[in-house]
Design a protein around this motif. Sequence first.
Motif, PDB file in Angstrom:
ATOM      1  N   MET A  51      32.122 -33.250  61.542  1.00  0.00           N
ATOM      2  CA  MET A  51      31.592 -33.162  60.179  1.00  0.00           C
ATOM      3  C   MET A  51      32.720 -32.935  59.184  1.00  0.00           C
ATOM      4  SD  MET A  51      29.165 -30.235  58.472  1.00  0.00           S
ATOM      5  CE  MET A  51      30.478 -29.030  58.640  1.00  0.00           C
ATOM      6  N   LEU A  52      33.652 -32.041  59.517  1.00  0.00           N
ATOM      7  CA  LEU A  52      34.769 -31.743  58.623  1.00  0.00           C
ATOM      8  C   LEU A  52      35.734 -32.921  58.532  1.00  0.00           C
ATOM      9  CD1 LEU A  52      35.590 -28.092  59.803  1.00  0.00           C
ATOM     10  CD2 LEU A  52      34.264 -28.745  57.790  1.00  0.00           C
ATOM     11  N   PHE A  53      36.132 -33.442  59.679  1.00  0.00           N
ATOM     12  CA  PHE A  53      37.177 -34.470  59.697  1.00  0.00           C
ATOM     13  C   PHE A  53      36.709 -35.788  59.083  1.00  0.00           C
ATOM     14  CE2 PHE A  53      38.770 -32.384  63.897  1.00  0.00           C
ATOM     15  CZ  PHE A  53      39.168 -31.260  63.195  1.00  0.00           C
ATOM     16  N   ARG A  54      35.395 -36.017  59.048  1.00  0.00           N
ATOM     17  CA  ARG A  54      34.868 -37.257  58.464  1.00  0.00           C
ATOM     18  C   ARG A  54      34.376 -37.052  57.020  1.00  0.00           C
ATOM     19  NH1 ARG A  54      34.851 -41.561  61.904  1.00  0.00           N
ATOM     20  NH2 ARG A  54      34.556 -41.230  64.142  1.00  0.00           N
ATOM     21  N   ALA A  55      34.677 -35.914  56.443  1.00  0.00           N
ATOM     22  CA  ALA A  55      34.397 -35.702  55.013  1.00  0.00           C
ATOM     23  C   ALA A  55      35.518 -36.394  54.241  1.00  0.00           C
ATOM     24  CB  ALA A  55      34.327 -34.213  54.697  1.00  0.00           C
ATOM     25  N   LEU A 301      30.140 -24.423  56.958  1.00  0.00           N
ATOM     26  CA  LEU A 301      29.436 -23.999  58.169  1.00  0.00           C
ATOM     27  C   LEU A 301      28.018 -23.556  57.840  1.00  0.00           C
ATOM     28  CD1 LEU A 301      29.563 -23.252  61.232  1.00  0.00           C
ATOM     29  CD2 LEU A 301      30.329 -20.981  60.506  1.00  0.00           C
ATOM     30  N   ASN A 302      27.870 -22.771  56.779  1.00  0.00           N
ATOM     31  CA  ASN A 302      26.550 -22.275  56.396  1.00  0.00           C
ATOM     32  C   ASN A 302      25.642 -23.401  55.905  1.00  0.00           C
ATOM     33  OD1 ASN A 302      27.277 -19.655  57.045  1.00  0.00           O
ATOM     34  ND2 ASN A 302      27.961 -19.164  54.981  1.00  0.00           N
ATOM     35  N   ALA A 303      26.205 -24.348  55.171  1.00  0.00           N
ATOM     36  CA  ALA A 303      25.389 -25.465  54.669  1.00  0.00           C
ATOM     37  C   ALA A 303      24.947 -26.376  55.804  1.00  0.00           C
ATOM     38  CB  ALA A 303      26.178 -26.253  53.635  1.00  0.00           C
ATOM     39  N   TRP A 304      25.804 -26.550  56.789  1.00  0.00           N
ATOM     40  CA  TRP A 304      25.484 -27.400  57.949  1.00  0.00           C
ATOM     41  C   TRP A 304      24.456 -26.741  58.854  1.00  0.00           C
ATOM     42  CZ3 TRP A 304      27.957 -26.738  63.119  1.00  0.00           C
ATOM     43  CH2 TRP A 304      27.619 -27.755  64.020  1.00  0.00           C
ATOM     44  N   ARG A 316      29.551 -31.859  51.660  1.00  0.00           N
ATOM     45  CA  ARG A 316      29.647 -31.578  50.215  1.00  0.00           C
ATOM     46  C   ARG A 316      30.238 -30.197  49.975  1.00  0.00           C
ATOM     47  NH1 ARG A 316      24.605 -34.231  50.089  1.00  0.00           N
ATOM     48  NH2 ARG A 316      23.473 -32.234  50.100  1.00  0.00           N
ATOM     49  N   ALA A 317      29.798 -29.222  50.760  1.00  0.00           N
ATOM     50  CA  ALA A 317      30.318 -27.867  50.608  1.00  0.00           C
ATOM     51  C   ALA A 317      31.806 -27.812  50.953  1.00  0.00           C
ATOM     52  CB  ALA A 317      29.530 -26.903  51.496  1.00  0.00           C
ATOM     53  N   PHE A 318      32.192 -28.511  52.013  1.00  0.00           N
ATOM     54  CA  PHE A 318      33.598 -28.553  52.402  1.00  0.00           C
ATOM     55  C   PHE A 318      34.436 -29.242  51.325  1.00  0.00           C
ATOM     56  CE2 PHE A 318      36.923 -30.945  54.960  1.00  0.00           C
ATOM     57  CZ  PHE A 318      37.796 -29.872  55.033  1.00  0.00           C
ATOM     58  N   THR A 319      33.917 -30.322  50.774  1.00  0.00           N
ATOM     59  CA  THR A 319      34.640 -31.061  49.745  1.00  0.00           C
ATOM     60  C   THR A 319      34.844 -30.212  48.501  1.00  0.00           C
ATOM     61  OG1 THR A 319      33.819 -33.179  50.569  1.00  0.00           O
ATOM     62  CG2 THR A 319      34.610 -33.126  48.296  1.00  0.00           C
ATOM     63  N   HIS A 320      33.802 -29.486  48.093  1.00  0.00           N
ATOM     64  CA  HIS A 320      33.947 -28.615  46.927  1.00  0.00           C
ATOM     65  C   HIS A 320      35.023 -27.564  47.169  1.00  0.00           C
ATOM     66  CE1 HIS A 320      33.233 -25.779  43.729  1.00  0.00           C
ATOM     67  NE2 HIS A 320      33.005 -24.835  44.623  1.00  0.00           N
ATOM     68  N   ARG A 321      34.950 -26.904  48.326  1.00  0.00           N
ATOM     69  CA  ARG A 321      35.928 -25.845  48.589  1.00  0.00           C
ATOM     70  C   ARG A 321      37.332 -26.423  48.681  1.00  0.00           C
ATOM     71  NH1 ARG A 321      37.003 -22.046  46.582  1.00  0.00           N
ATOM     72  NH2 ARG A 321      34.754 -21.780  46.505  1.00  0.00           N
TER      73      ARG A 321
END
Length: 341
Positions: A51-55, A301-304, A316-321
């Motif tokens: 999920m992270l690496f494909r953001a 992590l929390n959003a997922w 989206r949460a990872f991208t914002h941070r």
Amino acid sequence: MSERLEDIAAAMMSAGKGLLAADESTATIGKRFDTIALTSSETSRRDYREMLFRADEAMKTCISGVILFEETLFQKAADGTPFVDVIRAAGAIPGIKVDAGAKPMPLFPGETVTEGLDGLAGRLKTYYEAGARFAKWRGVIAVSDVLPSFGSVKANAHALARYAALCQQAGIVPIVEPEVLMDGKPGDHSIQRSEDVTEMTLRIVFEELADANVSLEGIILKPSMVIDGKKARKASVAEVAERTVRVLKRTVPSAVPGIAFLSGGQSTEEATAHLSAMKAGYDLPWGMTYSYGRALQTEALNAWGGKPENVAAGQRAFTHRAKMCSLAATGGWKKDLEKAA
């Protein structure tokens, strides 16, 4: 991309980009998953990291490198693509955590020394062949009224230097990480105590690196910021920035291409604010950015929440941070940008 250590280190310090620390051990990521009631398995760990690496937006614009746990370095995404290739396709550099963790140091109560040097030369060869071009080793420095001892700082600095030399011999850029704890026992030390210990630690680390013939142009320093203990008063953002920069200017040679801070128990917003204040307020002789784990991942992590239908929300949460951290790495972060998300 060039295979010269200096060029790899420079790419890791690309303007506005930083490092994603995704090197949690199986035990550590299990604890993180406990917070979202998810069982840790090879599949769930793969799904989370995929999920992270494909953001794509976050990875391509904000991440210069990813620190991996050994399992992840050799792991493949659900479609069979090696994670190393996913990371490279995003323009980031794969890296690897190589230490075996901090262990109690004999005859030094309350202190640890990091292990993992045995067989490291052979492992580094394997990691290089798998695609890793940088590595990470963490030395842990406990703080109290009487700690750390000179002996424990010296032992950890020596191990960091030996690791760094082995990495450079293998064509791998070493991240040198001496972490001065903010949340150790009792955790109520002052920011002045943190500054004194950080300065002593960094002086000894660079002495050991010099003795080991490590090329400073081919390393990245990953220090903790100068922050008071977790149970002590909270220093202002300006004070943390001032003290941290002062220590770094006293101890870190200008030959070092970059400093990538760990978040070290700070909240997501604290880590972002402190980095931005340093970049905005000071003339620095080295590049400066982030190498965050929890401070980049917690919101994602929390959003997922471990649910396939929430992958987009997690990204989206990872991208914002990641964007907030990227702004901090250029000195452009402001608190009201968090509210605008």
